[in-house]
Design an enzyme around this catalytic site. Structure first.
Site, mmCIF file in Angstrom:
data_model
loop_
_atom_site.group_PDB
_atom_site.id
_atom_site.type_symbol
_atom_site.label_atom_id
_atom_site.label_comp_id
_atom_site.label_asym_id
_atom_site.label_seq_id
_atom_site.Cartn_x
_atom_site.Cartn_y
_atom_site.Cartn_z
ATOM 1 N N LYS A 110 -12.617 -30.991 12.899
ATOM 2 C CA LYS A 110 -12.054 -30.784 13.975
ATOM 3 C C LYS A 110 -11.880 -32.231 14.520
ATOM 4 C CE LYS A 110 -12.827 -28.910 18.812
ATOM 5 N NZ LYS A 110 -11.643 -28.067 18.884
HETATM 6 N N1 PY5 Z 1 -9.613 -23.282 16.132
HETATM 7 C C1 PY5 Z 1 -9.043 -24.438 16.902
HETATM 8 C C2 PY5 Z 1 -8.099 -25.029 16.209
HETATM 9 C C3 PY5 Z 1 -9.764 -24.812 17.941
HETATM 10 O O1 PY5 Z 1 -9.328 -26.161 18.343
HETATM 11 C C4 PY5 Z 1 -10.995 -24.283 18.391
HETATM 12 C C5 PY5 Z 1 -11.525 -24.928 19.672
HETATM 13 C C6 PY5 Z 1 -11.208 -23.033 18.107
HETATM 14 C C7 PY5 Z 1 -10.423 -22.597 16.581
HETATM 15 C C8 PY5 Z 1 -12.670 -22.284 18.477
HETATM 16 O O2 PY5 Z 1 -13.768 -23.055 18.260
HETATM 17 P P1 PY5 Z 1 -14.987 -23.142 19.096
HETATM 18 O O3 PY5 Z 1 -15.184 -21.758 19.016
HETATM 19 O O4 PY5 Z 1 -15.977 -23.777 18.127
HETATM 20 O O5 PY5 Z 1 -14.612 -23.665 20.305
HETATM 21 N N2 PY5 Z 1 -10.820 -25.572 20.607
HETATM 22 C C9 PY5 Z 1 -11.056 -26.390 21.486
HETATM 23 C C10 PY5 Z 1 -11.981 -25.942 22.469
HETATM 24 O O6 PY5 Z 1 -12.944 -26.519 23.105
HETATM 25 C C11 PY5 Z 1 -9.999 -27.055 22.499
HETATM 26 C C12 PY5 Z 1 -8.863 -27.727 21.568
HETATM 27 C C13 PY5 Z 1 -7.647 -27.966 22.527
HETATM 28 O O7 PY5 Z 1 -12.046 -24.573 22.695
#
Ligand code: PY5
Length: 316
Positions: A162
Protein backbone atom coordinates in the site's frame (compact mmCIF):
# COMPACT_ATOMS: atom_id res chain seq x y z
CA UNK A 1 -9.42 21.59 -16.02
CA UNK A 2 -11.64 19.85 -13.50
CA UNK A 3 -13.59 22.69 -11.93
CA UNK A 4 -15.39 20.81 -9.17
CA UNK A 5 -13.52 19.29 -6.23
CA UNK A 6 -14.87 15.75 -5.97
CA UNK A 7 -13.12 14.96 -2.66
CA UNK A 8 -14.48 14.42 0.82
CA UNK A 9 -14.77 17.47 3.06
CA UNK A 10 -13.04 17.02 6.38
CA UNK A 11 -13.31 19.00 9.59
CA UNK A 12 -9.74 19.47 10.84
CA UNK A 13 -9.05 17.69 14.13
CA UNK A 14 -7.07 19.32 16.97
CA UNK A 15 -4.01 17.09 16.97
CA UNK A 16 -1.95 14.69 14.88
CA UNK A 17 1.09 12.54 15.65
CA UNK A 18 4.35 13.33 13.89
CA UNK A 19 7.74 11.64 14.34
CA UNK A 20 7.23 10.56 17.92
CA UNK A 21 5.03 13.26 19.41
CA UNK A 22 1.51 14.56 19.47
CA UNK A 23 1.52 17.95 17.74
CA UNK A 24 -1.12 20.57 17.03
CA UNK A 25 -2.83 20.03 13.68
CA UNK A 26 -1.32 23.28 12.33
CA UNK A 27 2.17 22.07 13.24
CA UNK A 28 1.93 18.67 11.55
CA UNK A 29 4.16 19.78 8.65
CA UNK A 30 7.12 18.56 6.59
CA UNK A 31 9.44 20.27 4.11
CA UNK A 32 8.55 20.59 0.39
CA UNK A 33 11.78 18.78 -0.49
CA UNK A 34 10.82 15.47 1.19
CA UNK A 35 11.59 12.52 -1.09
CA UNK A 36 8.16 10.96 -0.70
CA UNK A 37 6.44 14.02 -2.15
CA UNK A 38 8.56 13.92 -5.32
CA UNK A 39 8.76 10.18 -5.98
CA UNK A 40 5.89 8.55 -4.09
CA UNK A 41 8.25 6.70 -1.75
CA UNK A 42 5.82 6.19 1.06
CA UNK A 43 3.46 3.62 2.55
CA UNK A 44 0.21 4.18 4.36
CA UNK A 45 -2.81 2.61 5.98
CA UNK A 46 -6.48 3.37 6.39
CA UNK A 47 -8.13 2.23 9.61
CA UNK A 48 -11.63 2.88 10.90
CA UNK A 49 -12.70 3.72 14.41
CA UNK A 50 -16.35 3.35 15.36
CA UNK A 51 -17.64 5.57 18.15
CA UNK A 52 -19.86 3.72 20.59
CA UNK A 53 -20.93 5.52 23.80
CA UNK A 54 -17.65 6.99 25.02
CA UNK A 55 -15.45 4.35 23.43
CA UNK A 56 -13.69 4.33 20.05
CA UNK A 57 -13.66 0.83 18.60
CA UNK A 58 -10.71 0.52 16.23
CA UNK A 59 -11.05 -2.31 13.74
CA UNK A 60 -8.13 -4.69 13.19
CA UNK A 61 -5.56 -2.11 14.29
CA UNK A 62 -2.70 -4.59 14.62
CA UNK A 63 -3.38 -6.13 11.21
CA UNK A 64 -3.28 -2.70 9.57
CA UNK A 65 -0.03 -1.76 11.32
CA UNK A 66 1.47 -5.12 10.33
CA UNK A 67 0.55 -4.46 6.70
CA UNK A 68 2.22 -1.03 6.95
CA UNK A 69 5.50 -2.77 7.86
CA UNK A 70 5.06 -5.34 5.07
CA UNK A 71 4.43 -2.55 2.55
CA UNK A 72 7.55 -0.73 3.83
CA UNK A 73 9.64 -3.89 3.42
CA UNK A 74 8.56 -4.24 -0.20
CA UNK A 75 9.72 -0.69 -0.98
CA UNK A 76 13.02 -1.14 0.94
CA UNK A 77 12.04 1.23 3.73
CA UNK A 78 12.69 0.81 7.45
CA UNK A 79 10.10 2.39 9.70
CA UNK A 80 12.08 3.91 12.60
CA UNK A 81 9.59 2.76 15.27
CA UNK A 82 8.59 -0.56 16.74
CA UNK A 83 5.18 -1.87 15.81
CA UNK A 84 4.00 -1.49 19.42
CA UNK A 85 5.07 2.16 19.40
CA UNK A 86 2.91 2.92 16.36
CA UNK A 87 -0.03 1.02 17.84
CA UNK A 88 0.30 3.14 20.98
CA UNK A 89 0.65 6.29 18.86
CA UNK A 90 -2.63 5.51 17.09
CA UNK A 91 -4.38 5.09 20.44
CA UNK A 92 -2.83 8.34 21.73
CA UNK A 93 -3.91 10.42 18.76
CA UNK A 94 -7.44 9.01 18.95
CA UNK A 95 -7.64 9.74 22.67
CA UNK A 96 -6.22 13.26 22.61
CA UNK A 97 -8.67 14.41 19.93
CA UNK A 98 -11.69 13.41 22.03
CA UNK A 99 -13.72 12.38 19.02
CA UNK A 100 -17.46 11.91 19.41
CA UNK A 101 -18.22 10.18 16.12
CA UNK A 102 -16.77 7.60 13.72
CA UNK A 103 -13.25 8.24 12.49
CA UNK A 104 -10.74 7.27 9.84
CA UNK A 105 -7.11 6.85 10.88
CA UNK A 106 -4.31 7.36 8.38
CA UNK A 107 -0.81 6.24 9.40
CA UNK A 108 1.78 7.22 6.80
CA UNK A 109 5.55 6.70 6.54
CA UNK A 110 7.61 8.27 3.77
CA UNK A 111 11.17 9.13 2.88
CA UNK A 112 11.92 12.59 4.19
CA UNK A 113 14.59 15.23 3.81
CA UNK A 114 18.21 14.32 3.03
CA UNK A 115 19.85 13.70 -0.28
CA UNK A 116 18.37 13.94 -3.75
CA UNK A 117 17.58 11.54 -6.56
CA UNK A 118 16.31 8.04 -7.11
CA UNK A 119 18.94 6.25 -5.03
CA UNK A 120 18.37 8.34 -1.93
CA UNK A 121 17.48 6.43 1.22
CA UNK A 122 16.56 9.45 3.29
CA UNK A 123 15.39 9.17 6.89
CA UNK A 124 11.75 8.13 7.14
CA UNK A 125 9.10 10.47 8.50
CA UNK A 126 6.07 8.92 10.17
CA UNK A 127 2.72 10.57 10.82
CA UNK A 128 -0.63 9.44 12.15
CA UNK A 129 -3.68 11.45 11.28
CA UNK A 130 -7.21 10.78 12.53
CA UNK A 131 -10.30 12.58 11.24
CA UNK A 132 -14.05 12.32 11.69
CA UNK A 133 -15.41 10.30 8.83
CA UNK A 134 -18.79 8.89 7.86
CA UNK A 135 -19.83 6.80 4.87
CA UNK A 136 -17.46 6.71 1.89
CA UNK A 137 -19.79 5.10 -0.68
CA UNK A 138 -23.56 4.71 -0.50
CA UNK A 139 -24.78 1.58 1.33
CA UNK A 140 -27.84 1.70 -0.94
CA UNK A 141 -25.69 0.60 -3.86
CA UNK A 142 -23.38 2.26 -6.33
CA UNK A 143 -22.84 2.45 -10.10
CA UNK A 144 -19.44 1.44 -11.42
CA UNK A 145 -17.46 1.78 -14.61
CA UNK A 146 -14.64 -0.42 -15.86
CA UNK A 147 -11.64 1.88 -15.99
CA UNK A 148 -9.54 2.46 -19.06
CA UNK A 149 -6.58 2.58 -16.64
CA UNK A 150 -5.22 -0.96 -16.09
CA UNK A 151 -3.40 -2.61 -13.22
CA UNK A 152 0.31 -3.07 -13.95
CA UNK A 153 1.67 -6.57 -14.70
CA UNK A 154 3.25 -8.49 -11.79
CA UNK A 155 6.80 -7.44 -12.72
CA UNK A 156 5.95 -3.75 -12.57
CA UNK A 157 5.14 -1.44 -9.65
CA UNK A 158 4.18 -3.56 -6.58
CA UNK A 159 0.42 -3.27 -6.04
CA UNK A 160 0.69 -5.57 -3.02
CA UNK A 161 2.33 -2.78 -1.09
CA UNK A 162 0.00 0.00 0.00
CA UNK A 163 2.51 2.51 -1.33
CA UNK A 164 1.68 6.16 -2.00
CA UNK A 165 3.07 6.29 -5.57
CA UNK A 166 0.71 3.56 -6.75
CA UNK A 167 -2.30 5.67 -5.80
CA UNK A 168 -1.79 7.96 -8.77
CA UNK A 169 -3.22 5.10 -10.84
CA UNK A 170 -6.24 4.77 -8.55
CA UNK A 171 -6.74 8.54 -8.46
CA UNK A 172 -6.89 8.59 -12.27
CA UNK A 173 -9.30 5.64 -12.34
CA UNK A 174 -11.60 7.18 -9.68
CA UNK A 175 -11.55 10.56 -11.43
CA UNK A 176 -12.37 9.00 -14.78
CA UNK A 177 -15.34 7.15 -13.27
CA UNK A 178 -16.62 10.29 -11.52
CA UNK A 179 -16.19 12.50 -14.56
CA UNK A 180 -18.19 9.95 -16.57
CA UNK A 181 -21.03 10.10 -14.03
CA UNK A 182 -20.26 6.89 -12.09
CA UNK A 183 -19.58 6.40 -8.39
CA UNK A 184 -16.45 4.25 -8.58
CA UNK A 185 -14.02 2.56 -10.97
CA UNK A 186 -13.27 -1.14 -11.39
CA UNK A 187 -9.78 -1.85 -12.70
CA UNK A 188 -8.86 -4.81 -14.89
CA UNK A 189 -5.41 -6.39 -14.67
CA UNK A 190 -2.87 -6.38 -17.50
CA UNK A 191 -4.46 -9.54 -18.96
CA UNK A 192 -7.97 -8.13 -18.84
CA UNK A 193 -9.27 -9.97 -15.76
CA UNK A 194 -11.12 -8.14 -13.01
CA UNK A 195 -8.75 -6.91 -10.29
CA UNK A 196 -10.43 -4.53 -7.84
CA UNK A 197 -11.98 -1.12 -7.30
CA UNK A 198 -9.93 2.09 -7.12
CA UNK A 199 -9.80 1.68 -3.33
CA UNK A 200 -11.69 -1.55 -2.69
CA UNK A 201 -11.58 -5.29 -3.25
CA UNK A 202 -14.43 -6.80 -5.23
CA UNK A 203 -16.69 -9.82 -4.71
CA UNK A 204 -19.43 -11.28 -6.86
CA UNK A 205 -22.17 -13.76 -5.96
CA UNK A 206 -23.16 -16.51 -8.40
CA UNK A 207 -25.50 -19.37 -7.49
CA UNK A 208 -25.09 -18.67 -3.79
CA UNK A 209 -21.27 -18.75 -3.96
CA UNK A 210 -18.92 -15.84 -3.25
CA UNK A 211 -16.19 -15.29 -5.81
CA UNK A 212 -13.26 -12.88 -5.49
CA UNK A 213 -9.91 -12.53 -7.30
CA UNK A 214 -7.01 -14.33 -5.56
CA UNK A 215 -4.21 -12.47 -3.78
CA UNK A 216 -1.71 -13.50 -6.46
CA UNK A 217 -3.63 -11.27 -8.85
CA UNK A 218 -2.96 -7.53 -9.08
CA UNK A 219 -4.86 -6.61 -5.90
CA UNK A 220 -4.22 -5.30 -2.44
CA UNK A 221 -4.54 -8.03 0.18
CA UNK A 222 -7.47 -6.29 1.82
CA UNK A 223 -8.18 -6.64 5.51
CA UNK A 224 -11.92 -6.18 4.93
CA UNK A 225 -11.67 -8.81 2.19
CA UNK A 226 -10.14 -11.21 4.70
CA UNK A 227 -12.82 -10.32 7.27
CA UNK A 228 -15.64 -10.94 4.78
CA UNK A 229 -14.17 -14.27 3.58
CA UNK A 230 -13.97 -15.48 7.19
CA UNK A 231 -17.45 -14.26 8.13
CA UNK A 232 -19.03 -15.71 4.96
CA UNK A 233 -17.46 -19.11 5.57
CA UNK A 234 -17.84 -19.34 9.32
CA UNK A 235 -21.07 -17.49 10.05
CA UNK A 236 -23.05 -17.73 6.81
CA UNK A 237 -21.70 -21.16 5.76
CA UNK A 238 -21.12 -19.90 2.23
CA UNK A 239 -18.63 -21.29 -0.23
CA UNK A 240 -15.99 -18.67 -1.05
CA UNK A 241 -13.91 -19.23 -4.16
CA UNK A 242 -10.77 -17.22 -4.93
CA UNK A 243 -10.36 -17.25 -8.69
CA UNK A 244 -10.10 -14.99 -11.67
CA UNK A 245 -13.21 -13.18 -12.88
CA UNK A 246 -13.84 -12.14 -16.46
CA UNK A 247 -15.39 -8.79 -17.24
CA UNK A 248 -18.51 -10.44 -18.75
CA UNK A 249 -19.01 -12.44 -15.58
CA UNK A 250 -19.34 -9.18 -13.66
CA UNK A 251 -22.23 -8.15 -15.90
CA UNK A 252 -24.21 -11.36 -15.35
CA UNK A 253 -23.54 -12.09 -11.68
CA UNK A 254 -26.41 -12.25 -9.16
CA UNK A 255 -24.86 -9.74 -6.74
CA UNK A 256 -21.66 -7.73 -6.48
CA UNK A 257 -20.07 -5.70 -3.72
CA UNK A 258 -16.90 -3.88 -2.74
CA UNK A 259 -15.00 -4.31 0.50
CA UNK A 260 -12.56 -1.87 2.06
CA UNK A 261 -11.90 0.04 5.23
CA UNK A 262 -13.45 3.20 3.82
CA UNK A 263 -16.06 1.41 1.68
CA UNK A 264 -16.85 -1.21 4.36
CA UNK A 265 -19.24 -3.49 2.44
CA UNK A 266 -20.75 -1.48 -0.43
CA UNK A 267 -23.30 -3.04 -2.81
CA UNK A 268 -22.72 -2.56 -6.53
CA UNK A 269 -26.02 -2.26 -8.43
CA UNK A 270 -24.83 -1.32 -11.90
CA UNK A 271 -21.69 -1.91 -13.97
CA UNK A 272 -21.17 -0.27 -17.40
CA UNK A 273 -24.90 0.26 -17.83
CA UNK A 274 -25.83 -3.34 -16.91
CA UNK A 275 -28.09 -3.75 -13.89
CA UNK A 276 -26.64 -6.22 -11.40
CA UNK A 277 -29.20 -8.71 -10.06
CA UNK A 278 -32.38 -6.91 -9.07
CA UNK A 279 -30.69 -3.51 -9.18
CA UNK A 280 -30.95 -3.17 -5.40
CA UNK A 281 -28.94 -4.52 -2.46
CA UNK A 282 -28.66 -8.30 -2.88
CA UNK A 283 -29.79 -10.77 -0.21
CA UNK A 284 -26.34 -12.21 0.55
CA UNK A 285 -24.74 -8.75 0.33
CA UNK A 286 -27.23 -7.48 2.92
CA UNK A 287 -26.43 -10.34 5.28
CA UNK A 288 -22.70 -9.62 4.99
CA UNK A 289 -23.23 -5.87 5.51
CA UNK A 290 -25.25 -6.51 8.69
CA UNK A 291 -22.77 -9.03 10.03
CA UNK A 292 -19.82 -6.72 9.30
CA UNK A 293 -21.51 -3.92 11.29
CA UNK A 294 -22.03 -6.22 14.29
CA UNK A 295 -18.40 -7.34 14.16
CA UNK A 296 -16.83 -3.84 13.93
CA UNK A 297 -18.94 -2.74 16.88
CA UNK A 298 -17.61 -5.79 18.79
CA UNK A 299 -21.10 -7.15 19.35
CA UNK A 300 -20.00 -10.69 18.49
CA UNK A 301 -17.83 -12.29 21.16
CA UNK A 302 -15.94 -14.55 18.76
CA UNK A 303 -14.54 -11.58 16.83
CA UNK A 304 -13.90 -9.21 19.70
CA UNK A 305 -10.15 -9.80 19.33
CA UNK A 306 -10.31 -7.74 16.12
CA UNK A 307 -11.45 -4.64 17.99
CA UNK A 308 -9.21 -2.32 20.05
CA UNK A 309 -11.17 -0.13 22.42
CA UNK A 310 -9.94 3.35 23.34
CA UNK A 311 -11.79 5.46 25.90
CA UNK A 312 -12.37 8.88 24.39
CA UNK A 313 -14.76 10.38 26.89
CA UNK A 314 -13.06 13.11 28.86
CA UNK A 315 -13.25 16.74 29.90
CA UNK A 316 -13.60 19.39 27.22
N1 PY5 B 1 -7.66 -2.19 -2.70
C1 PY5 B 1 -7.15 -0.95 -2.71
C2 PY5 B 1 -6.46 -0.47 -3.94
C3 PY5 B 1 -7.27 -0.14 -1.59
O1 PY5 B 1 -6.75 1.09 -1.59
C4 PY5 B 1 -7.96 -0.62 -0.45
C5 PY5 B 1 -8.13 0.25 0.76
C6 PY5 B 1 -8.49 -1.93 -0.49
C7 PY5 B 1 -8.31 -2.69 -1.64
C8 PY5 B 1 -9.18 -2.53 0.69
O2 PY5 B 1 -8.27 -2.82 1.70
P1 PY5 B 1 -8.69 -2.85 3.23
O3 PY5 B 1 -9.89 -3.73 3.29
O4 PY5 B 1 -7.52 -3.46 3.90
O5 PY5 B 1 -8.98 -1.47 3.64
N2 PY5 B 1 -8.30 1.60 0.45
C9 PY5 B 1 -8.24 2.64 1.43
C10 PY5 B 1 -9.19 2.42 2.59
O6 PY5 B 1 -8.84 2.84 3.68
C11 PY5 B 1 -8.57 3.97 0.80
C12 PY5 B 1 -7.60 4.45 -0.19
C13 PY5 B 1 -8.02 5.70 -0.89
O7 PY5 B 1 -10.27 1.85 2.42
Amino acid sequence: MVSKNLGIEIKWPKYAWLNGSIVKWEDAKVHVFVHGLHYGTGVFEGIRGYYDSGVMKIFRLEDHIMRLYRSAKVILMDIPYKMEELIKAVKDVVKVNQFRSDIYIRPIAFRGLGSFGLRATNPVDVAIIAVEFGKYLSPKGIRCKISSWRKPPADSIPVWAKATGIYLLYHLAAMEAHLSGYDEAILLDSEGYVAEGAGENIFIVRNGELITPPVYDAILEGITRDTVIKLAREELRLRVVERRIRREELYVCDEAFFTGTAAEVTPIVEIDGRTIGSGTVGEITKKIMDLYREVVLSRIEKYRYWVTEVEVEGKG
